[in-house]
Design an enzyme around this catalytic site. Structure first.
Site, PDB file in Angstrom:
ATOM      1  N   ARG A   1       0.054   5.767  -6.967  1.00 35.45           N
ATOM      2  CA  ARG A   1       0.026   4.758  -8.028  1.00 35.45           C
ATOM      3  C   ARG A   1       1.381   4.753  -8.735  1.00 35.45           C
ATOM      4  NH1 ARG A   1      -3.641   2.854  -5.729  1.00 35.45           N
ATOM      5  NH2 ARG A   1      -5.797   2.658  -6.416  1.00 35.45           N
TER       6      ARG A   1
ATOM      7  N   HIS B   1       2.449  -2.774  -2.237  1.00 37.61           N
ATOM      8  CA  HIS B   1       1.124  -2.112  -2.265  1.00 37.61           C
ATOM      9  C   HIS B   1       0.314  -2.492  -1.015  1.00 37.61           C
ATOM     10  CE1 HIS B   1      -2.138  -0.326  -5.121  1.00 37.61           C
ATOM     11  NE2 HIS B   1      -2.446  -0.090  -3.859  1.00 37.61           N
TER      12      HIS B   1
HETATM   13  P1  NDP Z   1      -8.880  12.415  -2.977  1.00 40.07           P
HETATM   14  O1  NDP Z   1      -9.668  12.427  -4.236  1.00 40.07           O
HETATM   15  O2  NDP Z   1      -9.580  12.629  -1.683  1.00 40.07           O
HETATM   16  O3  NDP Z   1      -7.721  13.527  -3.054  1.00 40.07           O
HETATM   17  C1  NDP Z   1      -6.980  13.754  -4.206  1.00 40.07           C
HETATM   18  C2  NDP Z   1      -6.124  15.005  -4.010  1.00 40.07           C
HETATM   19  O4  NDP Z   1      -5.293  15.158  -5.160  1.00 40.07           O
HETATM   20  C3  NDP Z   1      -6.957  16.272  -3.880  1.00 40.07           C
HETATM   21  O5  NDP Z   1      -6.363  17.133  -2.937  1.00 40.07           O
HETATM   22  C4  NDP Z   1      -6.864  16.895  -5.283  1.00 40.07           C
HETATM   23  O6  NDP Z   1      -6.996  18.300  -5.318  1.00 40.07           O
HETATM   24  C5  NDP Z   1      -5.460  16.487  -5.671  1.00 40.07           C
HETATM   25  N1  NDP Z   1      -5.286  16.492  -7.130  1.00 40.07           N
HETATM   26  C6  NDP Z   1      -5.895  15.720  -8.053  1.00 40.07           C
HETATM   27  N2  NDP Z   1      -5.488  16.038  -9.291  1.00 40.07           N
HETATM   28  C7  NDP Z   1      -4.608  17.054  -9.146  1.00 40.07           C
HETATM   29  C8  NDP Z   1      -3.854  17.828 -10.048  1.00 40.07           C
HETATM   30  N3  NDP Z   1      -3.925  17.639 -11.371  1.00 40.07           N
HETATM   31  N4  NDP Z   1      -3.053  18.796  -9.547  1.00 40.07           N
HETATM   32  C9  NDP Z   1      -2.986  19.013  -8.210  1.00 40.07           C
HETATM   33  N5  NDP Z   1      -3.671  18.307  -7.288  1.00 40.07           N
HETATM   34  C10 NDP Z   1      -4.471  17.342  -7.752  1.00 40.07           C
HETATM   35  O7  NDP Z   1      -8.076  11.027  -2.972  1.00 40.07           O
HETATM   36  P2  NDP Z   1      -7.565  10.200  -1.707  1.00 40.07           P
HETATM   37  O8  NDP Z   1      -6.791  11.109  -0.838  1.00 40.07           O
HETATM   38  O9  NDP Z   1      -8.682   9.444  -1.114  1.00 40.07           O
HETATM   39  O10 NDP Z   1      -6.608   9.108  -2.412  1.00 40.07           O
HETATM   40  C11 NDP Z   1      -5.474   9.472  -3.163  1.00 40.07           C
HETATM   41  C12 NDP Z   1      -4.895   8.259  -3.857  1.00 40.07           C
HETATM   42  O11 NDP Z   1      -4.201   7.420  -2.948  1.00 40.07           O
HETATM   43  C13 NDP Z   1      -5.901   7.312  -4.501  1.00 40.07           C
HETATM   44  O12 NDP Z   1      -6.353   7.809  -5.745  1.00 40.07           O
HETATM   45  C14 NDP Z   1      -5.107   6.025  -4.640  1.00 40.07           C
HETATM   46  O13 NDP Z   1      -4.491   5.977  -5.894  1.00 40.07           O
HETATM   47  C15 NDP Z   1      -4.037   6.139  -3.553  1.00 40.07           C
HETATM   48  N6  NDP Z   1      -4.185   5.088  -2.535  1.00 40.07           N
HETATM   49  C16 NDP Z   1      -3.169   4.167  -2.349  1.00 40.07           C
HETATM   50  C17 NDP Z   1      -3.253   3.206  -1.373  1.00 40.07           C
HETATM   51  C18 NDP Z   1      -2.121   2.248  -1.110  1.00 40.07           C
HETATM   52  O14 NDP Z   1      -2.300   1.267  -0.388  1.00 40.07           O
HETATM   53  N7  NDP Z   1      -0.926   2.506  -1.615  1.00 40.07           N
HETATM   54  C19 NDP Z   1      -4.439   3.067  -0.525  1.00 40.07           C
HETATM   55  C20 NDP Z   1      -5.431   4.110  -0.767  1.00 40.07           C
HETATM   56  C21 NDP Z   1      -5.299   5.053  -1.750  1.00 40.07           C
HETATM   57  P3  NDP Z   1      -8.393  19.011  -4.903  1.00 40.07           P
HETATM   58  O15 NDP Z   1      -8.543  18.723  -3.426  1.00 40.07           O
HETATM   59  O16 NDP Z   1      -8.169  20.443  -5.176  1.00 40.07           O
HETATM   60  O17 NDP Z   1      -9.453  18.362  -5.731  1.00 40.07           O
HETATM   61  C1  OXD Z   2      -6.733   2.073  -2.907  1.00 33.06           C
HETATM   62  C2  OXD Z   2      -5.591   1.152  -2.848  1.00 33.06           C
HETATM   63  O1  OXD Z   2      -6.867   2.824  -3.881  1.00 33.06           O
HETATM   64  O2  OXD Z   2      -5.589   0.258  -1.970  1.00 33.06           O
HETATM   65  O3  OXD Z   2      -7.533   2.077  -1.950  1.00 33.06           O
HETATM   66  O4  OXD Z   2      -4.654   1.291  -3.619  1.00 33.06           O
END
Ligand code: NDP
Ligand code: OXD
Length: 304
Positions: A219, A267
């Protein structure tokens, strides 16, 4: 309420998945009879106008567009979109950009534009190149696994310790400096929460090795653009690939568009596939209606 591009989807398509859908900005609907809501970044305050919701389904993996709403009904389960197509496309985007930089493709593109035969060795072999993922969840973990065959040194930073063979795990705030110090590529796939907002700032960039590349597919709110540009212009960072921005669409006067060492995309690292999303929502509705537990429910206390 569905994103642009979805308006063409007919009622039959929804019915095939066992539910009747209304597009809130197109079709008439009775708020009291609406029991499920799906969308991406609904206008704050909208969801509270639907008093009888059983569940909310995000059309994105990220749910910051829901959690920003102070009136979001916290007793209604909010379900993230966790989808193999989306995950694969995110991995493709990151692998493509890492390899473009690693292989010096921009150099060869510019040589071709000048009809020049310019051979050049890689700056360093992949075995000596360190790639770190901020976030090792559904998407970060899949990106790491997709990068494994190329012989890079891989690591990831998450809240909890991970055990992915071939990927060194760093966990928690106390291990962030060690993690950053060994990232020639630093790829952000974190959810946007109070803890991760503005995480990529001047102090963060200073901890990366000189010449490091930053890739943000998470993001825009994770990154302070002025600090990134200062780190690029000051010669500390090698370059950046940005798919997400603090304000979207990225305004046409943003310096990001013209910066010589930033690649910007609108995006699109992964766009939600309507066919997959309808099947996903259909499955969630079936679970709710048959009393089975929903999967991928957001932990509101953690914010993801
Ligand atoms: P998940 O919830 O599966 O994974 C999030 C990861 O971030 C986990 O490993 C978590 O740790 C870690 N995390 C969260 N908070 C912290 C912190 N404070 N310190 C350290 N590590 C942290 O999310 P996804 O992988 O499914 O998606 C990630 C992001 O990708 C989405 O939230 C979205 O914003 C973005 N996205 C963007 C897209 C685009 O087109 N650009 C498309 C899809 C998604 P833990 O495993 O220990 O909980
Ligand atoms: C998502 C995105 O969060 O597309 O899936 O950004």
């Amino acid at each position: 309420m569905l994103p642009p591009g979805w308006n063409a989807i007919s009622q039959d398509r929804f019915a095939a998945h066992g539910f009747e859908a209304v597009l809130a900005d197109r079709d008439p609907y009775n708020p009291d009879e609406t029991i499920y809501f799906s969308g991406f970044r609904p206008p704050p305050g909208f969801i509270k106008t639907l008093p009888n919701l059983k569940a909310i389904f995000s059309l994105g993996a990220g749910v910051d567009g829901f959690l920003r709403d102070p009136d979001l009904p916290r007793q209604v389960p909010l379900v993230r979109f966790v989808d193999p197509t989306l995950i694969h496309e995110m991995a493709q985007y990151v692998v493509m950009h890492v390899l473009m930089v690693h292989r010096g493709q921009r150099f060869f593109d510019s040589a071709q534009r000048e009809s020049q035969w310019r051979q050049r060795m890689l700056a360093r072999p992949s075995r000596d190149t360190r790639i770190g993922l901020l976030g090792l969840g559904d998407i970060g973990g899949a990106i790491a696994i997709s990068l494994l065959p190329f012989d890079f040194q891989l690591s990831g930073w998450s809240r909890s310790r991970k055990n992915i063979p071939g990927v060194k795990s760093f966990a928690g705030e106390s291990e962030l400096p060690q993690f950053l110090a060994q990232c020639d590529y630093c790829i952000c796939v974190l959810p946007l929460t109070d803890d991760t907002k503005n995480i990529m700032n001047a102090a963060f960039f200073a901890q990366l090795p000189k010449g490091a590349w930053v890739i943000n597919v998470a993001r825009g709110g994770h990154l302070i653009v002025e600090d990134l540009i200062a780190a690029l212009d000051g010669g500390h960072l090698g370059g950046a690939v940005l798919d997400v921005f603090p304000a979207e669409p990225l305004p046409s006067d943003s310096p990001i568009w013209r910066h010589p060492r930033i690649t910007a995309t609108p995006h699109i690292a992964a766009l939600t596939d309507p066919v997959a999303a309808l099947a996903y929502i259909g499955d969630c509705v079936a679970r709710c209606e048959s009393g089975r537990a929903l999967e991928n429910v957001v932990d509101l206390a953690k914010g993801y």
